[in-house]
Motif scaffolding. Sequence first.
Motif, PDB file in Angstrom:
ATOM      1  N   ARG A 155       5.323   0.036 -12.576  1.00 33.96           N
ATOM      2  CA  ARG A 155       5.974  -1.233 -12.931  1.00 33.96           C
ATOM      3  C   ARG A 155       5.026  -2.410 -12.723  1.00 33.96           C
ATOM      4  O   ARG A 155       4.993  -3.348 -13.531  1.00 33.96           O
ATOM      5  CB  ARG A 155       7.262  -1.417 -12.113  1.00 33.96           C
ATOM      6  CG  ARG A 155       8.421  -0.550 -12.602  1.00 33.96           C
ATOM      7  CD  ARG A 155       9.744  -1.032 -12.047  1.00 33.96           C
ATOM      8  NE  ARG A 155       9.828  -0.849 -10.603  1.00 33.96           N
ATOM      9  CZ  ARG A 155      10.286   0.254 -10.008  1.00 33.96           C
ATOM     10  NH1 ARG A 155      10.686   1.278 -10.744  1.00 33.96           N
ATOM     11  NH2 ARG A 155      10.338   0.339  -8.694  1.00 33.96           N
ATOM     12  N   SER A 156       4.249  -2.362 -11.643  1.00 36.92           N
ATOM     13  CA  SER A 156       3.269  -3.430 -11.400  1.00 36.92           C
ATOM     14  C   SER A 156       2.187  -3.437 -12.468  1.00 36.92           C
ATOM     15  O   SER A 156       1.771  -4.500 -12.956  1.00 36.92           O
ATOM     16  CB  SER A 156       2.627  -3.246 -10.016  1.00 36.92           C
ATOM     17  OG  SER A 156       3.564  -3.433  -8.982  1.00 36.92           O
ATOM     18  N   LEU A 157       1.724  -2.253 -12.861  1.00 30.81           N
ATOM     19  CA  LEU A 157       0.717  -2.159 -13.916  1.00 30.81           C
ATOM     20  C   LEU A 157       1.251  -2.719 -15.231  1.00 30.81           C
ATOM     21  O   LEU A 157       0.528  -3.399 -15.969  1.00 30.81           O
ATOM     22  CB  LEU A 157       0.289  -0.707 -14.112  1.00 30.81           C
ATOM     23  CG  LEU A 157      -0.550  -0.081 -12.990  1.00 30.81           C
ATOM     24  CD1 LEU A 157      -0.680   1.421 -13.201  1.00 30.81           C
ATOM     25  CD2 LEU A 157      -1.935  -0.731 -12.917  1.00 30.81           C
ATOM     26  N   GLU A 158       2.511  -2.451 -15.520  1.00 24.27           N
ATOM     27  CA  GLU A 158       3.127  -2.969 -16.742  1.00 24.27           C
ATOM     28  C   GLU A 158       3.180  -4.490 -16.720  1.00 24.27           C
ATOM     29  O   GLU A 158       2.819  -5.157 -17.708  1.00 24.27           O
ATOM     30  CB  GLU A 158       4.536  -2.390 -16.898  1.00 24.27           C
ATOM     31  CG  GLU A 158       4.558  -0.903 -17.215  1.00 24.27           C
ATOM     32  CD  GLU A 158       5.955  -0.307 -17.192  1.00 24.27           C
ATOM     33  OE1 GLU A 158       6.132   0.836 -17.631  1.00 24.27           O
ATOM     34  OE2 GLU A 158       6.889  -1.011 -16.714  1.00 24.27           O
ATOM     35  N   ARG A 159       3.627  -5.057 -15.600  1.00 25.09           N
ATOM     36  CA  ARG A 159       3.708  -6.527 -15.500  1.00 25.09           C
ATOM     37  C   ARG A 159       2.329  -7.166 -15.596  1.00 25.09           C
ATOM     38  O   ARG A 159       2.159  -8.197 -16.274  1.00 25.09           O
ATOM     39  CB  ARG A 159       4.387  -6.919 -14.183  1.00 25.09           C
ATOM     40  CG  ARG A 159       5.891  -6.640 -14.143  1.00 25.09           C
ATOM     41  CD  ARG A 159       6.541  -7.344 -12.972  1.00 25.09           C
ATOM     42  NE  ARG A 159       6.068  -6.813 -11.695  1.00 25.09           N
ATOM     43  CZ  ARG A 159       6.662  -5.830 -11.026  1.00 25.09           C
ATOM     44  NH1 ARG A 159       7.757  -5.269 -11.501  1.00 25.09           N
ATOM     45  NH2 ARG A 159       6.174  -5.416  -9.872  1.00 25.09           N
ATOM     46  N   PRO A 201       0.804  -1.224   0.000  1.00 24.73           N
ATOM     47  CA  PRO A 201       0.000   0.000   0.000  1.00 24.73           C
ATOM     48  C   PRO A 201       0.839   1.276   0.000  1.00 24.73           C
ATOM     49  O   PRO A 201       0.344   2.338  -0.379  1.00 24.73           O
ATOM     50  CB  PRO A 201      -0.812  -0.113   1.298  1.00 24.73           C
ATOM     51  CG  PRO A 201      -0.840  -1.589   1.592  1.00 24.73           C
ATOM     52  CD  PRO A 201       0.482  -2.109   1.128  1.00 24.73           C
ATOM     53  N   GLU A 202       2.096   1.169   0.408  1.00 23.03           N
ATOM     54  CA  GLU A 202       2.972   2.342   0.459  1.00 23.03           C
ATOM     55  C   GLU A 202       3.816   2.481  -0.807  1.00 23.03           C
ATOM     56  O   GLU A 202       4.767   3.272  -0.842  1.00 23.03           O
ATOM     57  CB  GLU A 202       3.894   2.250   1.682  1.00 23.03           C
ATOM     58  CG  GLU A 202       3.169   2.112   3.009  1.00 23.03           C
ATOM     59  CD  GLU A 202       2.232   3.279   3.273  1.00 23.03           C
ATOM     60  OE1 GLU A 202       2.617   4.425   2.950  1.00 23.03           O
ATOM     61  OE2 GLU A 202       1.117   3.046   3.777  1.00 23.03           O
ATOM     62  N   ALA A 203       3.491   1.749  -1.828  1.00 25.16           N
ATOM     63  CA  ALA A 203       4.282   1.769  -3.067  1.00 25.16           C
ATOM     64  C   ALA A 203       4.306   3.164  -3.676  1.00 25.16           C
ATOM     65  O   ALA A 203       3.326   3.907  -3.640  1.00 25.16           O
ATOM     66  CB  ALA A 203       3.709   0.775  -4.071  1.00 25.16           C
ATOM     67  N   THR A 204       5.441   3.506  -4.244  1.00 20.38           N
ATOM     68  CA  THR A 204       5.596   4.790  -4.928  1.00 20.38           C
ATOM     69  C   THR A 204       4.910   4.720  -6.296  1.00 20.38           C
ATOM     70  O   THR A 204       4.616   3.629  -6.806  1.00 20.38           O
ATOM     71  CB  THR A 204       7.081   5.109  -5.126  1.00 20.38           C
ATOM     72  OG1 THR A 204       7.643   4.130  -6.012  1.00 20.38           O
ATOM     73  CG2 THR A 204       7.830   5.090  -3.800  1.00 20.38           C
TER      74      THR A 204
END
Length: 228
Positions: free
Chosen positions: A56-60, A47-50
């Motif tokens: 990067r998560s959306l890309e993966r 939840p604290e992700a920048t």
Amino acid sequence: MAVDAFDGPDAVEEAPAGKVLQLLDRAIEAQSGLVSKNIARARQRNPEATPAQVIRSLERMYVSALAGSGAAVGGSAAAPGVGTGVALALSAGEFLSSLELSTLYALSIAEVHGVPLDEVERRRTIVMGIMLGGSGSGTITKMAERTGQHWGRQVVAKVPVETLKQINKVLGKNFVTKYGTKQGIIVLGRVAPFGIGAAIGGGANAALATLTVRAGRRAFGPPPAEWL
């Protein structure tokens, strides 16, 4: 996921010429309301992700989903006992699915970058510009009479809607030609013998997703340091 825009195998051939923009608008309408949920899913483990980590998560997530969709349809279409008509109908449904996934990805990264999504014309420019890659960004910056990198922030967020409407008319013509042609090649590949169709479908979709991700990075540039 509804695929009633297609009436059968023949519609696969007709879609690039007459229905791609209709399907694009349908995808934009359907996916716009899912952007916040998609970003929340990317932040679920941290939840604290920048913003950079979330992008990067959306890309993966996007590359994985699109490759998996293509491989599944390729394998099903080439399974023993499945005729060519059914195979093409399956690929027609996956055409809409891949368009929706790409739309959701483009709108999600725009949201993380703080680009306004309040107008449908802005959403159209974002989606088509990213999916068209270099030709899309060239058209946008030329018609908007803007120079410099990262058109997603400089153009879409600042150019008047009336200008975006003119840009989208040109992008729409290019989108029908380029996206429809690529999908036609992939559809034919998925009707290959079992196993080969899955490999072609998954590999082709993964390649398209990778190109879209690169175009998204060029469109918006470095992620914001903090949440906007």
